[in-house]
Design a protein around this motif. Structure first.
Motif, PDB file in Angstrom:
ATOM      1  N   LEU A  88       0.758  -1.385   0.243  1.00 12.41           N
ATOM      2  CA  LEU A  88      -0.003   0.119  -0.085  1.00 12.41           C
ATOM      3  C   LEU A  88       0.740   1.421   0.315  1.00 12.41           C
ATOM      4  O   LEU A  88       0.577   2.274  -0.489  1.00 12.41           O
ATOM      5  CB  LEU A  88      -0.829   0.008   1.262  1.00 12.41           C
ATOM      6  N   ASP A  89       1.876   1.250   0.513  1.00 15.21           N
ATOM      7  CA  ASP A  89       2.879   2.305   0.932  1.00 15.21           C
ATOM      8  C   ASP A  89       3.751   2.582  -0.464  1.00 15.21           C
ATOM      9  O   ASP A  89       4.316   3.754  -0.550  1.00 15.21           O
ATOM     10  CB  ASP A  89       3.680   2.288   1.956  1.00 15.21           C
ATOM     11  N   ARG A  90       3.552   1.699  -1.550  1.00 15.48           N
ATOM     12  CA  ARG A  90       4.370   1.914  -2.543  1.00 15.48           C
ATOM     13  C   ARG A  90       4.083   3.011  -3.477  1.00 15.48           C
ATOM     14  O   ARG A  90       4.878   3.764  -4.203  1.00 15.48           O
ATOM     15  CB  ARG A  90       4.238   0.657  -3.511  1.00 15.48           C
ATOM     16  N   TRP A  91       2.721   3.545  -3.394  1.00 16.59           N
ATOM     17  CA  TRP A  91       2.356   4.770  -4.261  1.00 16.59           C
ATOM     18  C   TRP A  91       1.679   5.743  -3.481  1.00 16.59           C
ATOM     19  O   TRP A  91       0.735   5.324  -2.490  1.00 16.59           O
ATOM     20  CB  TRP A  91       1.334   4.076  -5.258  1.00 16.59           C
ATOM     21  N   PRO A  92       1.705   6.966  -3.436  1.00 13.61           N
ATOM     22  CA  PRO A  92       1.344   7.857  -2.728  1.00 13.61           C
ATOM     23  C   PRO A  92      -0.076   8.241  -2.685  1.00 13.61           C
ATOM     24  O   PRO A  92      -0.815   8.869  -2.016  1.00 13.61           O
ATOM     25  CB  PRO A  92       2.293   9.173  -2.625  1.00 13.61           C
ATOM     26  N   GLY A  93      -0.412   8.073  -3.838  1.00 18.35           N
ATOM     27  CA  GLY A  93      -2.048   8.559  -4.310  1.00 18.35           C
ATOM     28  C   GLY A  93      -2.736   7.532  -4.278  1.00 18.35           C
ATOM     29  O   GLY A  93      -2.902   6.609  -3.304  1.00 18.35           O
ATOM     30  N   ASP A  94      -4.142   7.648  -5.198  1.00 14.84           N
ATOM     31  CA  ASP A  94      -5.046   6.524  -5.130  1.00 14.84           C
ATOM     32  C   ASP A  94      -4.441   5.200  -5.537  1.00 14.84           C
ATOM     33  O   ASP A  94      -3.733   5.250  -6.499  1.00 14.84           O
ATOM     34  CB  ASP A  94      -6.066   6.972  -6.117  1.00 14.84           C
ATOM     35  N   VAL A  95      -4.880   4.171  -4.697  1.00 13.88           N
ATOM     36  CA  VAL A  95      -4.644   2.877  -5.313  1.00 13.88           C
ATOM     37  C   VAL A  95      -5.936   2.100  -5.276  1.00 13.88           C
ATOM     38  O   VAL A  95      -6.738   2.477  -4.880  1.00 13.88           O
ATOM     39  CB  VAL A  95      -3.639   2.249  -4.251  1.00 13.88           C
ATOM     40  N   VAL A  96      -5.709   0.847  -6.181  1.00 15.12           N
ATOM     41  CA  VAL A  96      -6.857  -0.188  -6.459  1.00 15.12           C
ATOM     42  C   VAL A  96      -6.106  -1.429  -5.524  1.00 15.12           C
ATOM     43  O   VAL A  96      -5.143  -1.848  -5.965  1.00 15.12           O
ATOM     44  CB  VAL A  96      -6.905  -0.257  -7.867  1.00 15.12           C
ATOM     45  N   VAL A  97      -7.074  -1.699  -4.990  1.00 14.04           N
ATOM     46  CA  VAL A  97      -6.700  -3.081  -4.070  1.00 14.04           C
ATOM     47  C   VAL A  97      -7.861  -4.288  -4.496  1.00 14.04           C
ATOM     48  O   VAL A  97      -8.991  -3.946  -4.769  1.00 14.04           O
ATOM     49  CB  VAL A  97      -7.069  -2.948  -2.506  1.00 14.04           C
ATOM     50  N   LYS A  98      -7.270  -5.407  -5.240  1.00  8.33           N
ATOM     51  CA  LYS A  98      -8.165  -6.440  -5.629  1.00  8.33           C
ATOM     52  C   LYS A  98      -7.607  -7.828  -5.355  1.00  8.33           C
ATOM     53  O   LYS A  98      -6.201  -7.968  -5.226  1.00  8.33           O
ATOM     54  CB  LYS A  98      -8.478  -6.135  -7.057  1.00  8.33           C
ATOM     55  N   PRO A  99      -8.364  -8.847  -5.559  1.00 11.34           N
ATOM     56  CA  PRO A  99      -7.741 -10.100  -5.041  1.00 11.34           C
ATOM     57  C   PRO A  99      -7.083 -10.828  -6.624  1.00 11.34           C
ATOM     58  O   PRO A  99      -7.534 -10.352  -7.750  1.00 11.34           O
ATOM     59  CB  PRO A  99      -8.981 -10.867  -4.827  1.00 11.34           C
ATOM     60  N   VAL A 100      -6.415 -11.626  -6.454  1.00 13.19           N
ATOM     61  CA  VAL A 100      -5.702 -12.349  -7.738  1.00 13.19           C
ATOM     62  C   VAL A 100      -6.939 -13.180  -8.432  1.00 13.19           C
ATOM     63  O   VAL A 100      -6.734 -13.614  -9.654  1.00 13.19           O
ATOM     64  CB  VAL A 100      -4.528 -12.998  -7.243  1.00 13.19           C
ATOM     65  N   VAL A 101      -7.734 -13.492  -7.884  1.00 17.90           N
ATOM     66  CA  VAL A 101      -8.794 -14.594  -8.329  1.00 17.90           C
ATOM     67  C   VAL A 101     -10.255 -13.767  -7.884  1.00 17.90           C
ATOM     68  O   VAL A 101     -10.768 -13.594  -7.098  1.00 17.90           O
ATOM     69  CB  VAL A 101      -8.769 -15.870  -7.545  1.00 17.90           C
ATOM     70  N   SER A 102     -10.733 -13.234  -9.147  1.00 22.43           N
ATOM     71  CA  SER A 102     -11.713 -12.422  -9.251  1.00 22.43           C
ATOM     72  C   SER A 102     -12.371 -12.358 -10.809  1.00 22.43           C
ATOM     73  O   SER A 102     -11.598 -12.677 -11.702  1.00 22.43           O
ATOM     74  CB  SER A 102     -11.550 -11.149  -8.919  1.00 22.43           C
ATOM     75  N   ALA A 103     -13.536 -12.012 -10.819  1.00 22.32           N
ATOM     76  CA  ALA A 103     -14.049 -11.984 -12.336  1.00 22.32           C
ATOM     77  C   ALA A 103     -15.152 -10.801 -12.129  1.00 22.32           C
ATOM     78  O   ALA A 103     -15.832 -10.627 -11.205  1.00 22.32           O
ATOM     79  CB  ALA A 103     -15.014 -13.022 -12.673  1.00 22.32           C
ATOM     80  N   GLY A 104     -15.377 -10.018 -13.159  1.00 26.96           N
ATOM     81  CA  GLY A 104     -16.422  -8.894 -13.089  1.00 26.96           C
ATOM     82  C   GLY A 104     -15.954  -7.728 -12.446  1.00 26.96           C
ATOM     83  O   GLY A 104     -16.786  -7.116 -11.961  1.00 26.96           O
ATOM     84  N   ALA A 105     -14.618  -7.581 -11.836  1.00 23.05           N
ATOM     85  CA  ALA A 105     -14.201  -6.577 -10.795  1.00 23.05           C
ATOM     86  C   ALA A 105     -14.940  -6.893  -9.483  1.00 23.05           C
ATOM     87  O   ALA A 105     -14.869  -5.507  -8.763  1.00 23.05           O
ATOM     88  CB  ALA A 105     -14.484  -5.413 -11.420  1.00 23.05           C
ATOM     89  N   ARG A 106     -15.184  -7.959  -9.243  1.00 24.40           N
ATOM     90  CA  ARG A 106     -15.758  -8.049  -7.939  1.00 24.40           C
ATOM     91  C   ARG A 106     -14.614  -7.880  -6.884  1.00 24.40           C
ATOM     92  O   ARG A 106     -13.533  -8.341  -7.108  1.00 24.40           O
ATOM     93  CB  ARG A 106     -16.494  -9.377  -7.673  1.00 24.40           C
ATOM     94  N   ASP A 107     -14.903  -7.234  -5.765  1.00 23.02           N
ATOM     95  CA  ASP A 107     -14.177  -7.377  -4.495  1.00 23.02           C
ATOM     96  C   ASP A 107     -12.869  -6.541  -5.021  1.00 23.02           C
ATOM     97  O   ASP A 107     -11.619  -6.516  -4.314  1.00 23.02           O
ATOM     98  CB  ASP A 107     -13.479  -8.694  -4.126  1.00 23.02           C
ATOM     99  N   THR A 108     -13.157  -5.535  -5.788  1.00 22.18           N
ATOM    100  CA  THR A 108     -12.054  -4.582  -6.243  1.00 22.18           C
ATOM    101  C   THR A 108     -12.485  -3.029  -5.950  1.00 22.18           C
ATOM    102  O   THR A 108     -13.666  -2.758  -6.148  1.00 22.18           O
ATOM    103  CB  THR A 108     -11.944  -4.723  -7.992  1.00 22.18           C
ATOM    104  N   THR A 109     -11.456  -2.537  -5.129  1.00 17.41           N
ATOM    105  CA  THR A 109     -11.864  -1.099  -4.546  1.00 17.41           C
ATOM    106  C   THR A 109     -10.583  -0.168  -4.884  1.00 17.41           C
ATOM    107  O   THR A 109      -9.674  -0.454  -4.911  1.00 17.41           O
ATOM    108  CB  THR A 109     -12.182  -1.347  -3.069  1.00 17.41           C
ATOM    109  N   ARG A 110     -11.132   1.189  -5.168  1.00 13.11           N
ATOM    110  CA  ARG A 110     -10.118   2.198  -5.290  1.00 13.11           C
ATOM    111  C   ARG A 110     -10.271   3.157  -3.950  1.00 13.11           C
ATOM    112  O   ARG A 110     -11.347   3.248  -3.187  1.00 13.11           O
ATOM    113  CB  ARG A 110     -10.630   3.042  -6.376  1.00 13.11           C
TER     114      ARG A 110
END
Length: 291
Positions: free
Chosen positions: A121-143
């Motif tokens: 999370l600390d790698r980028w100072p701005g907005d980041v997107v967190v998501k799982p490596v197994v997902s479809a249709g952008a589920r469990d994906t958040t900015r």
């Protein structure tokens, strides 16, 4: 006995805009076909000459079951795309492998255990997107905005608790104005391109089958085409053959050059409605695989 069985899922019935176009194009090729839910235990998949995986959009929460189904199907008939390709492509850590070859991929930090989360999370100072490596249709994906690091941390740890590794990527501001460009390849050759509007406005996407997207016709630039061809050549080398279908999703990086955000070989919408000849090309590719 149908020539072609299209693998879908119950929740996708009537919602896949590609399906009626593909069915009509297969019929025009003189092929008999039918659709079935991949999870329906009563379907005789071996009755078809080929099974084409399409709108199996509910696979992600039960990936192991889906891959076991794919291997069973492949034991009795031809499966497109093949089971080994599905197994590799349904874990987005393939992007790390692709990046290691020098292909430009959206910068990504990986968290495979709780101790990795803060550094990712600390790698980028701005907005980041967190998501799982197994997902479809952008589920469990958040900015998440910089002020939401605690929420981002909780989301990442929740994904890890579900048994999935976490990806963290910087949110690219160009997405708000330009969205993504998808390149659809059939039998390893570019068929058509489309534009896809930005999905993440700061809130988590809901638990539905997929996120609604704004899709438009688009013409790929020479630079995008070159990157798509490079990715498809790598996929063919990695998996042993060109896939029946592939979708390479691109975004522009900070320097304006295209970067790969996903390579979809499992159940992507191909947006056949954006190109008048796309369905016919896909049906012809299926027939070629039967010859």
């Amino acid at each position: 006995m149908p020539d072609v069985l299209i693998a879908s899922c119950a929740a996708a019935a009537g919602r896949d805009e590609d399906e009626p176009l593909l069915l009509a194009a297969l019929a025009a090729e003189g092929l008999t076909m039918s659709c079935a839910d991949w999870a329906d235990g009563d379907v005789d998949w071996g009755a078809a000459a080929v099974v084409v995986v399409r709108s199996t959009w509910d696979y992600a929460p039960r990936r192991d079951e889906f891959l076991a189904w794919a291997r069973r199907v492949e034991a009795v008939t031809r499966l497109l795309n093949p089971a080994d390709v599905l197994a590799w492509n349904t874990d987005k850590r393939y992007l790390r492998e692709l990046a290691d070859t020098g292909v430009p991929v959206v910068p990504t930090a990986w968290a495979e255990q709780p101790g990795d989360v803060d550094a990712a999370l600390d790698r980028w100072p701005g907005d980041v997107v967190v998501k799982p490596v197994v997902s479809a249709g952008a589920r469990d994906t958040t900015r998440f905005a910089p002020a939401q690091r605690a929420e981002a941390r909780a989301a990442a740890r929740g994904i890890l608790a579900s048994g999935r590794a976490v990806m963290v990527q910087p949110y690219l501001d160009r997405l708000d104005a330009e969205g993504e460009t998808g390149l659809v390849h059939l039998d390893g050759v570019l068929s058509h391109a489309f534009g896809k509007g930005a999905l993440l406005a700061g809130e988590a996407l809901g638990p539905g089958l997929y996120a609604e997207e704004e899709i438009t016709r688009r013409t790929a630039t020479p630079e995008q085409r070159a990157l798509g061809d490079r990715v498809l050549a790598w996929v063919a080398e990695r998996t042993g053959a060109a896939p029946l279908y592939a979708r390479v999703d691109l975004v522009r990086g900070e320097d304006g050059a295209p970067q790969v955000i996903e390579v979809e070989l499992t159940e992507p919408s191909l947006f056949l409605t954006t190109d008048d000849g796309a369905a016919a090309r896909l049906a012809a590719a299926v027939r070629a695989r039967l010859s």
